[in-house]
Design a protein around this motif. Sequence first.
Motif, PDB file in Angstrom:
ATOM      1  N   LYS A  94     -61.388  47.917 -28.431  1.00  0.00           N
ATOM      2  CA  LYS A  94     -61.536  48.478 -27.155  1.00  0.00           C
ATOM      3  C   LYS A  94     -62.667  49.167 -27.108  1.00  0.00           C
ATOM      4  CE  LYS A  94     -56.485  49.231 -25.900  1.00  0.00           C
ATOM      5  NZ  LYS A  94     -55.776  50.462 -25.403  1.00  0.00           N
ATOM      6  N   ARG A  95     -63.142  49.898 -28.443  1.00  0.00           N
ATOM      7  CA  ARG A  95     -64.315  50.551 -28.336  1.00  0.00           C
ATOM      8  C   ARG A  95     -65.493  49.759 -27.897  1.00  0.00           C
ATOM      9  NH1 ARG A  95     -63.769  52.274 -33.023  1.00  0.00           N
ATOM     10  NH2 ARG A  95     -62.677  54.047 -32.866  1.00  0.00           N
ATOM     11  N   LEU A  96     -65.633  48.387 -28.380  1.00  0.00           N
ATOM     12  CA  LEU A  96     -66.542  47.622 -28.231  1.00  0.00           C
ATOM     13  C   LEU A  96     -66.538  47.188 -26.655  1.00  0.00           C
ATOM     14  CD1 LEU A  96     -68.885  45.765 -29.360  1.00  0.00           C
ATOM     15  CD2 LEU A  96     -67.033  43.971 -29.790  1.00  0.00           C
TER      16      LEU A  96
ATOM     17  N   ALA B 183     -65.697  49.202 -24.195  1.00  0.00           N
ATOM     18  CA  ALA B 183     -66.434  50.074 -23.557  1.00  0.00           C
ATOM     19  C   ALA B 183     -67.679  50.234 -23.523  1.00  0.00           C
ATOM     20  CB  ALA B 183     -65.604  51.513 -23.990  1.00  0.00           C
ATOM     21  N   GLU B 184     -68.225  50.054 -25.056  1.00  0.00           N
ATOM     22  CA  GLU B 184     -69.589  50.189 -25.244  1.00  0.00           C
ATOM     23  C   GLU B 184     -70.589  49.024 -24.865  1.00  0.00           C
ATOM     24  OE1 GLU B 184     -69.597  51.633 -29.573  1.00  0.00           O
ATOM     25  OE2 GLU B 184     -68.513  53.384 -28.806  1.00  0.00           O
ATOM     26  N   ASN B 185     -69.981  47.848 -25.328  1.00  0.00           N
ATOM     27  CA  ASN B 185     -70.835  46.516 -25.195  1.00  0.00           C
ATOM     28  C   ASN B 185     -70.147  45.529 -24.760  1.00  0.00           C
ATOM     29  OD1 ASN B 185     -72.734  44.793 -25.550  1.00  0.00           O
ATOM     30  ND2 ASN B 185     -72.992  44.889 -27.863  1.00  0.00           N
TER      31      ASN B 185
ATOM     32  N   ASP C 245     -56.099  55.238 -32.600  1.00  0.00           N
ATOM     33  CA  ASP C 245     -57.162  54.736 -33.415  1.00  0.00           C
ATOM     34  C   ASP C 245     -57.363  55.669 -34.891  1.00  0.00           C
ATOM     35  OD1 ASP C 245     -59.960  53.877 -34.008  1.00  0.00           O
ATOM     36  OD2 ASP C 245     -60.677  55.549 -32.825  1.00  0.00           O
TER      37      ASP C 245
END
Length: 712
Positions: free
Chosen positions: A56-58, A60-62, A243
């Motif tokens: 999920k973080r990836l 959003a970021e990349n 998380d």
Amino acid sequence: MQERFFNRELSWLEFNARVLFQGLNKELPLLERLQFLSIVTSNFDEFFQVRVAAIKRLLAENPNFVDVSGLSPQMVYTSVSARAHQIIRSQQECLMQDILPALANQGLTYVTPMQYSQPQSDYLNGIFNSEIFPLLTPLRTDTEAFPHIKNLTTYAAFLLAPIAGIKKSAGAEEFRGSEDAPRIALVEVPDGIRNIYWLSGNNGAGGRGGQFALLQDIVTEFGTKLFPGFEVEETLLFKVTRDADFAVDEDAGKNFIHAMEDVLIQRKSSFPVQMTCNSSSTKIQKFLMEMLELAEDDVYRVDQIINPGDLMELREADESGEMSFESWEHFYPADLPEEEPYWDTLKLHDKILHVPYESYDPVVKFISDAADDDDVLAIKMTLYRTGHNSPIIDALERAAQRGKQVVVLVELKARFDEERNIAWANELEQAGVTVIYGLVNLKVHAKILMVIRRESDTIRRYVHLATGNYNTKTAKLYSDISLFTANPQIANDATLFFNLVTGYSTLQNMNCLSMAPVTIKSRLIAMINREIERSRPENPGLIIAKMNSLTHEEVISALYRASQAGVRVLLNVRGICMLVPGLEGLSENIRVLSIVDRYLEHSRIFYFQNGGTPELYCSSADWMNRNLDRRIELMFPILDKAAFEDVKSILDTYFADNARAMELQANGSWLPVVRGKKEDVVRAQEVLYKKYKELEEKKPTAGEKKFEVRRK
């Protein structure tokens, strides 16, 4: 075109599917099947906390990132969600339609609130009032700040409506809500008390066995007492996964422990990743999804029971043991003295210890003897996960209090054991132990112990190296290999290792040990390349390796080259495997098996045929990027002839399994290994257990005279 690598996360999901497969296996005892279903849930808890949170973080970021399997973050997340939902549905069907009815046939019947008889309801009402009600705290959701939902904690949610005609207090008048905002209260289901409450038919209380109710249901059924003046229209049981993929500030210096404690605090309040709930209230579900900012794909619905592991308290009722695996002992090694220290034995030969078939007591005894031996000058070791009430910790403290030099490298960054390791580190320091808190940017995952002893005007070093942690509890459940040795070359390397990780020493050449992140990967690739060079059509090379996970692209590429050169590659990978076997022109000489059984396969063993001069290694490291590139790990050779034969026999046994083994296909699926005749069925763990049992039975009994043959 077939990709050269499977996706890491999707491969892990197939591992959890293999765990589920054991739960579906009707050949297994009933409570063991239930245990596997509960492991599926606990595995998912960690997977969502770490891996899905990272996705999920990836995302959003990349979002345009593409991994080696050719998938973007969105494609990975969509595939993960679909497969995880499928696995959980199968798990729930097995639990509700198979396991629970089978338990009822054995006299253990789960009673839902709708099924409580009046006497049972009265009995549980009394239990609620006396044992549960005082522990409950209702939380309003109509305030400005939505209440914090703890990570991996079960809650009961109540949709409330005022009872007509009842005069409300000022506080109750404020608790109105609106037509658009439902009036919902949350109650944490208490942790630390029992989950199962035994009933006796229709008459209320009973002993172990018979009918039972669950704590989660008692809270939802009688929780209405928390809201006088309101009636409960709907209820919902749910659990939120947050998380936990946090990294500590490695530049914290002397405040590293405080930085680690900050990570623990962040983990408790991090963003929600997933919610598990029953299906009793769509209105409450919708409200929680909105408040927690979760999408439909993030919600996993179960029939009734949020945590199947709560049912494992049923083991208490299995007095005959018919619903569990037959008891397997942990045998004390036949070739180690039980009363005397091991110093004289290890000067003669190395010793392999294979837990849990063999007892972990020799490791505890080794450290304890060192603590109490006046000739022992120093003890040095690494600690990664130690467990509660560890006798190893006690021995280290005792050694320090007796004036010995005791140096312990405690890895505080061992995920989900950080808090416990901080406590151990503080306790050890107070006892006079020199504690080293790992290395900056590198997690110390090596398992090594060295004892320095004065003997006849010289100094001798004894070393213990292992594939698993110094944890007496997991040593009864995890299959691991360890080596006791007084080999001077290994001892010299062990000294260099400790100098490196505790001081400012630069890495020096080691004769026997290989250490990540510096030499293990290059050594492995060099040995794979050597196998290619020495392979001949009439005598093809052979690599046999057993590990937990295989993800390192360079190592996988080297194995592909080996396959293309005609080298036979046999892999036994318990968990993630990104290598694609059986592809023509690439990996047709590679076979990948996996075993899930009563013990967790945890040992790492690597065999290289080496043109007829075979080499055998064990290691703390899997062939993963994190192990080979970002951790301090050790790989150690098996040099003693008898020890070599012992470990090689263990390795061969795993590849003979056709009872629990599954084989990876080129399309990513896993299929059970085809069995032959019934009498040809081989279950590796059972074969190994019987081997050590036979050794135990051959031990001379107390007082039995031994006859020795005199030779010239």
